[in-house]
Design a protein around this motif. Sequence first.
Motif, PDB file in Angstrom:
ATOM      1  N   TRP A  17       0.917  -1.106  -0.003  1.00 36.10           N
ATOM      2  CA  TRP A  17      -0.045  -0.023   0.099  1.00 36.10           C
ATOM      3  C   TRP A  17       0.774   1.206   0.013  1.00 36.10           C
ATOM      4  CZ3 TRP A  17      -4.839  -0.754  -0.753  1.00 36.10           C
ATOM      5  CH2 TRP A  17      -5.677  -2.017  -0.524  1.00 36.10           C
ATOM      6  N   THR A  18       0.221   2.343  -0.735  1.00 37.70           N
ATOM      7  CA  THR A  18       0.951   3.635  -0.626  1.00 37.70           C
ATOM      8  C   THR A  18       0.727   3.908   1.225  1.00 37.70           C
ATOM      9  OG1 THR A  18       0.121   4.600  -2.566  1.00 37.70           O
ATOM     10  CG2 THR A  18       0.741   6.102  -0.922  1.00 37.70           C
ATOM     11  N   LEU A  19       1.934   4.600   1.623  1.00 37.20           N
ATOM     12  CA  LEU A  19       1.916   4.814   3.269  1.00 37.20           C
ATOM     13  C   LEU A  19       1.170   6.138   3.485  1.00 37.20           C
ATOM     14  CD1 LEU A  19       3.302   4.234   5.523  1.00 37.20           C
ATOM     15  CD2 LEU A  19       5.391   5.520   4.971  1.00 37.20           C
ATOM     16  N   ASP A  20       0.298   5.815   4.406  1.00 37.32           N
ATOM     17  CA  ASP A  20      -0.422   6.973   4.871  1.00 37.32           C
ATOM     18  C   ASP A  20      -0.794   6.712   6.415  1.00 37.32           C
ATOM     19  OD1 ASP A  20      -2.967   8.687   3.464  1.00 37.32           O
ATOM     20  OD2 ASP A  20      -3.428   8.023   5.489  1.00 37.32           O
ATOM     21  N   VAL A  21      -0.142   7.750   7.062  1.00 40.16           N
ATOM     22  CA  VAL A  21      -0.105   7.763   8.350  1.00 40.16           C
ATOM     23  C   VAL A  21      -0.959   8.732   9.235  1.00 40.16           C
ATOM     24  CG1 VAL A  21       1.283   7.341  10.456  1.00 40.16           C
ATOM     25  CG2 VAL A  21       1.942   6.547   8.447  1.00 40.16           C
ATOM     26  N   TYR A  22      -1.620   8.744  10.207  1.00 36.91           N
ATOM     27  CA  TYR A  22      -2.262   9.781  11.111  1.00 36.91           C
ATOM     28  C   TYR A  22      -1.724   9.676  12.307  1.00 36.91           C
ATOM     29  CZ  TYR A  22      -5.839  10.969   7.628  1.00 36.91           C
ATOM     30  OH  TYR A  22      -6.737  11.413   6.681  1.00 36.91           O
ATOM     31  N   ARG A  35     -12.529   7.898  15.444  1.00 35.91           N
ATOM     32  CA  ARG A  35     -12.708   9.252  14.810  1.00 35.91           C
ATOM     33  C   ARG A  35     -12.417   9.198  13.108  1.00 35.91           C
ATOM     34  NH1 ARG A  35     -10.832  14.435  18.425  1.00 35.91           N
ATOM     35  NH2 ARG A  35     -11.770  13.878  20.222  1.00 35.91           N
ATOM     36  N   MET A  36     -11.808   7.932  12.875  1.00 36.12           N
ATOM     37  CA  MET A  36     -11.586   7.694  11.559  1.00 36.12           C
ATOM     38  C   MET A  36     -12.724   6.679  11.030  1.00 36.12           C
ATOM     39  SD  MET A  36      -7.512   7.222  11.445  1.00 36.12           S
ATOM     40  CE  MET A  36      -7.291   7.197   9.808  1.00 36.12           C
ATOM     41  N   TRP A  78       1.961  10.275  21.218  1.00 33.86           N
ATOM     42  CA  TRP A  78       1.153  10.503  20.140  1.00 33.86           C
ATOM     43  C   TRP A  78       0.500   8.911  19.683  1.00 33.86           C
ATOM     44  CZ3 TRP A  78       0.282  14.928  16.987  1.00 33.86           C
ATOM     45  CH2 TRP A  78       0.898  15.904  17.227  1.00 33.86           C
ATOM     46  N   ALA A  79      -0.567   9.004  19.750  1.00 30.84           N
ATOM     47  CA  ALA A  79      -1.533   7.802  18.954  1.00 30.84           C
ATOM     48  C   ALA A  79      -1.307   7.900  17.652  1.00 30.84           C
ATOM     49  CB  ALA A  79      -2.969   7.784  19.313  1.00 30.84           C
ATOM     50  N   VAL A  99      -7.897  18.349  20.092  1.00 30.94           N
ATOM     51  CA  VAL A  99      -6.699  17.636  19.537  1.00 30.94           C
ATOM     52  C   VAL A  99      -5.830  18.038  18.665  1.00 30.94           C
ATOM     53  CG1 VAL A  99      -6.339  15.007  18.533  1.00 30.94           C
ATOM     54  CG2 VAL A  99      -8.086  15.411  20.268  1.00 30.94           C
ATOM     55  N   GLU A 100      -4.433  17.721  18.598  1.00 27.10           N
ATOM     56  CA  GLU A 100      -3.641  17.891  17.756  1.00 27.10           C
ATOM     57  C   GLU A 100      -3.616  16.596  16.590  1.00 27.10           C
ATOM     58  OE1 GLU A 100      -0.003  20.411  18.624  1.00 27.10           O
ATOM     59  OE2 GLU A 100      -0.460  19.129  20.623  1.00 27.10           O
ATOM     60  N   ALA A 101      -3.340  16.782  15.521  1.00 27.85           N
ATOM     61  CA  ALA A 101      -3.359  15.782  14.338  1.00 27.85           C
ATOM     62  C   ALA A 101      -2.433  16.064  13.321  1.00 27.85           C
ATOM     63  CB  ALA A 101      -4.690  15.398  13.970  1.00 27.85           C
ATOM     64  N   VAL A 102      -1.564  15.172  12.902  1.00 22.08           N
ATOM     65  CA  VAL A 102      -0.884  15.296  11.570  1.00 22.08           C
ATOM     66  C   VAL A 102      -1.120  14.220  10.708  1.00 22.08           C
ATOM     67  CG1 VAL A 102       1.736  15.179  10.728  1.00 22.08           C
ATOM     68  CG2 VAL A 102       1.236  16.670  12.946  1.00 22.08           C
TER      69      VAL A 102
END
Length: 247
Positions: A17-22, A35-36, A78-79, A99-102
């Motif tokens: 898979w293409t790398l996708d991280v939250y 939340r996702m 971080w989660a 919440v902070e998110a990246v």
Amino acid sequence: MSDGIQWLVDAMPSSGWTLDVYFARGIDAEELALRMGALRGARAGPMTDAEIAALDVDAYPDHGPSSAVVRVDEHAGWAFAITYGPYLDLLEEVSCDGVEAVHYHHNPDHPPTNVMYARDGRTVCGFGLCEEEHRYGQEPDLLLPDLVAAGILHPDGESYCDPDIDDYDDRKRLGLAIFEERFGLSLPCTALAEAPLPVYAIKGSPAPGFEEISAWAAAKGRPLPDERLRLIPARLRSEYEQATDPQ
């Protein structure tokens, strides 16, 4: 010693898979999955990255079941959630209520790999790696001083200190280092390799035909799909379709 996140430049999931991280700070891993799009208590696994390949998820909704799953855990305050399936822009949903998110989304060609930061339900800032003159969010220049200090951009925010890029991966690491240092981000290298992590379905669950295929698998003595994920492994679906094809 912290793994940081700069190693993501060279990383590729073994599942293909293409790398996708939250990343999320202020909630735990289960709340991040919820939340996702996950259902509370519907945790499966643990699974490794390679084991995800057996699930019936597809990055191209027009050619597959349009389902998605995440592998989740917590690290360095971080989660984090590694996402498999179609691209989902969930940054503002993840960051609601203080919440902070990246969000790190790898693109192999163009548009570039993007890194975005959100807080309290709004996208604050972000940029494409090696295209930092284009900055996004409600405070697009929040990280401009960091880009200048890293030797990527001049203070005008539009011209590059070194316009001729010799090593794109090195430049991408410089951009990721800004997020790593500014927000204290880190992801264990093992999360993308041998580490088994809890899994949640966040889209496309239950899969079409889940009950029928599960009943057929039970009657045939085949391994049953996970009742918590409620997704049909691609191989099992293929076997079922072949066995029940009237032709």
